[in-house]
Design an enzyme around this catalytic site. Structure first.
Site, PDB file in Angstrom:
ATOM      1  N   ASP A   1       0.844  -1.169  -0.143  1.00 46.30           N
ATOM      2  CA  ASP A   1      -0.010  -0.024   0.413  1.00 46.30           C
ATOM      3  C   ASP A   1       1.095   1.584  -0.097  1.00 46.30           C
ATOM      4  OD1 ASP A   1      -1.713  -1.984  -0.367  1.00 46.30           O
ATOM      5  OD2 ASP A   1      -2.913  -1.616   2.308  1.00 46.30           O
TER       6      ASP A   1
ATOM      7  N   LYS B   1      -4.986  -5.838  -4.524  1.00 48.84           N
ATOM      8  CA  LYS B   1      -5.448  -6.533  -3.142  1.00 48.84           C
ATOM      9  C   LYS B   1      -5.947  -5.250  -2.865  1.00 48.84           C
ATOM     10  CE  LYS B   1      -2.846  -4.765   0.786  1.00 48.84           C
ATOM     11  NZ  LYS B   1      -4.236  -4.759   1.367  1.00 48.84           N
TER      12      LYS B   1
ATOM     13  N   CYS C   1      -2.559  -3.955   7.284  1.00 47.98           N
ATOM     14  CA  CYS C   1      -2.368  -4.594   6.385  1.00 47.98           C
ATOM     15  C   CYS C   1      -1.090  -5.182   6.451  1.00 47.98           C
ATOM     16  CB  CYS C   1      -1.645  -3.270   4.574  1.00 47.98           C
ATOM     17  SG  CYS C   1      -3.695  -2.466   4.572  1.00 47.98           S
TER      18      CYS C   1
END
Length: 189
Positions: free
Chosen positions: A18, A99, A132
């Site tokens: 991310d 994702k 995450c």
């Protein structure tokens, strides 16, 4: 993303989680306050994403309100916010995995891909430590990766206290937690 490189990396993959503008840049809709500070270390670690449907159909239920009419639609495919932060570039040999949930393993082919190329060790960097990063790490541990490493100054959370608490939890399940400098030194040995 997974990257394989040279002898030291023949069974290790680097997962960058991310590191997109909507998670890192000031004023971004999904800002992780500590994210911008780790960008230089993430870039150094890589020398290595999360995209959502613009309508929010693949977003966690608790975030769907962010995708209503007139909303900025964070990390939507094709948006500026879904782009990697400046300085991070996907190389030709890198594997890009999209994702839609906290864990890079959830409903993706990451585990199959890594098994197929003989990966047994993971190095994980990016944002956000309690979400995450943590979920990907705990899934990696549950999937029996031999060595899971989180570079502590190439990961970040909203506050240093949250970051450290989650690092301690991961360390308690056998995750290796070096600084970037310590990790680089271990790679030279």
């Amino acid at each position: 993303m997974a990257s394989e490189n040279g002898c030291k990396w023949n069974k290790t993959a680097l997962l960058v989680i991310d590191m997109q503008k909507d998670f890192v840049l000031p004023g971004a809709p999904m800002l992780v306050k500590g994210g911008e500070a780790i960008v230089p270390n993430v870039i150094k670690t890589v020398e290595v994403v999360r995209e959502h449907d613009p309508l929010g159909r693949d977003v966690e239920l608790f975030r769907r309100h962010l995708y209503g009419d007139g909303k900025p639609k964070p990390t939507s495919k094709g948006s500026v916010g879904a782009e990697l932060v400046d300085g991070l570039v996907i190389q030709e040999d890198d594997y890009k995995l999209v994702k839609t949930r906290f864990s890079a393993f959830f409903n993706t082919n990451l585990h199959s891909y890594l098994q197929g190329i003989g990966i047994t060790n993971l190095v994980i960097i990016g944002v956000q430590t309690p979400n995450c990063i943590r979920q990907t790490v705990f899934d990696a541990v549950a999937l029996d990766y031999e060595r899971v490493t989180v570079i502590i100054d190439a990961t970040a959370a909203a506050t240093p206290d949250i970051h450290i608490a989650n690092i301690i939890d991961m360390k308690n399940v056998g995750v290796v937690t070096p600084t970037l400098e310590e990790w680089c030194q271990s790679m030279e040995q």
